[in-house]
Enzyme design. Structure first.
Site, PDB file in Angstrom:
ATOM      1  N   CYS A  87       0.835  -1.026  -0.095  1.00 58.76           N
ATOM      2  CA  CYS A  87      -0.124  -0.314   0.113  1.00 58.76           C
ATOM      3  C   CYS A  87       0.697   1.398   0.134  1.00 58.76           C
ATOM      4  CB  CYS A  87      -0.910   0.105   1.245  1.00 58.76           C
ATOM      5  SG  CYS A  87      -2.262  -1.342   1.494  1.00 58.76           S
TER       6      CYS A  87
ATOM      7  N   HIS B 273      -3.353   7.358   2.170  1.00 57.02           N
ATOM      8  CA  HIS B 273      -3.910   6.127   1.800  1.00 57.02           C
ATOM      9  C   HIS B 273      -5.290   5.612   2.437  1.00 57.02           C
ATOM     10  CE1 HIS B 273      -4.100   1.706   1.097  1.00 57.02           C
ATOM     11  NE2 HIS B 273      -3.804   1.674   2.244  1.00 57.02           N
TER      12      HIS B 273
ATOM     13  N   ASN C 224     -10.204  -0.262  -0.020  1.00 56.87           N
ATOM     14  CA  ASN C 224      -8.698  -0.281  -0.140  1.00 56.87           C
ATOM     15  C   ASN C 224      -7.886  -0.777  -1.382  1.00 56.87           C
ATOM     16  OD1 ASN C 224      -5.911  -0.367   0.388  1.00 56.87           O
ATOM     17  ND2 ASN C 224      -6.096  -1.599   2.275  1.00 56.87           N
TER      18      ASN C 224
END
EC number: 2.3.1.180
Length: 319
Positions: free
Chosen positions: A113, A246, A276
């Site tokens: 990520c 994020h 996500n």
């Protein structure tokens, strides 16, 4: 002195949307359970015949066009991904072929990520060193293919997508400062430990996560690195126009914003409809905020992300 600035942005989300209600038909969960714990309402899932390089291609073309360039103007391609098309060659090389670009450096970055942050800083350094003038940086993921869809702890969290930016050499500061970090001691709380050996998969081929441990670490690490980045850049918190974090969990985003003294009205949040998307989440959110008019030229933007490794970082830039 040579700097790098974002010349254009782009993004792509697969057409297939999976809502919380649809997930509740498969696993023991509910829309209320998912939303209250994550802030996620839906996510996009790639079609069976789509590959990560396909998603990256859509986003890349948008970013290149937004920059007023042609693919042949690009002289560096970096793709951040955890879910490459194949073991090798890199997804960046496959994207390079699809763009019809030949000869320039092309490679992948794997920091889960945090991948887009690592890729962006790498491209920035290439430009500052005079090794590139127009860099394409892409975050692209098909995380859905490494999820156990019977595990409600993880399958409700993630989605697929791609985001891209084109960086160009400039006499004026664009990327002002960056801080990057990693700590491999935490590798076991978020991983996909499988590997291919002898033509067989060895180890767990699904994303594995200790949610509470990830949450605790992420809140602390992101708050600290954001503060450090601003301090080292000599920029006060009130001078930041937008935070683009994020998109992992709404509570993590809210906690970081509170630590920085930023109201949520100055935080870009796409999590509710994207989920996500790992390395794609920051460039996806950035592109959406640029295209809807929130982020404008001359504004100061703070990007930050964290992923398995653990790896994390923050980038301060003037858009």
């Amino acid at each position: 002195m040579v700097y790098s600035r974002i010349l254009g942005t782009g993004s792509y989300l697969p057409a297939n949307v999976v809502t919380n209600a649809m997930l509740a038909e498969r696993v023991e969960t509910s829309d209320e359970w998912i939303v209250s714990r994550t802030g996620i309402h839906a996510r996009h899932i790639a079609a069976d015949d789509q590959k990560t390089s396909d998603l990256a291609l859509y986003a890349a073309r948008e970013a290149i066009a937004d920059a007023g360039l042609a693919p042949e103007d690009i002289d560096l391609i970096i793709v951040a991904t955890t879910t490459p098309d194949m073991v090798f060659p890199s997804t960046a090389c496959l994207l390079q072929e699809k763009l019809g670009v030949h000869g320039c450096p092309a490679f992948d970055v794997q920091a889960v990520c945090a991948g887009f942050m690592y890729a962006l800083v790498t491209a920035n350094n290439y430009i500052k060193a005079g090794m590139a003038k127009k860099a394409l940086v892409v975050g692209a993921e098909i995380i859905s293919r490494i999820l156990d869809w019977d595990d409600r702890r993880t399958c409700v969290l993630f989605g697929d997508g791609a985001g891209a930016v084109v960086l160009g050499a400039s006499d004026e500061p664009g990327i002002e400062h960056a801080c990057m970090a990693a700590d491999g001691r935490y590798n076991k709380i978020l991983n996909t430990p499988a590997q291919i050996s002898g033509g067989k998969i060895q180890g767990l081929p699904f994303l594995n996560m200790d949610g509470p441990a990830v949450f605790k670490f992420a809140v602390k690490a992101l708050s600290e690195i954001a503060t450090t980045t601003l301090a080292q850049a000599g920029v006060a918190q009130e001078q930041v126009d937008w935070l683009v974090p994020h998109q992992a969990n709404l509570r993590i985003i809210e906690s970081t914003a509170k630590h920085l003294g930023l109201p949520m009205s100055r935080v870009v949040v796409t999590l509710p409809t994207h989920g996500n998307t790992s390395a794609a989440s920051i460039p996806l959110a950035l592109d959406h905020a640029v295209r809807d008019g929130r982020i404008r030229r001359g504004q100061r933007v703070l990007l930050e992300g964290i992923g398995g490794g653990f790896a994390w970082g923050a980038v301060l830039l003037t858009f």
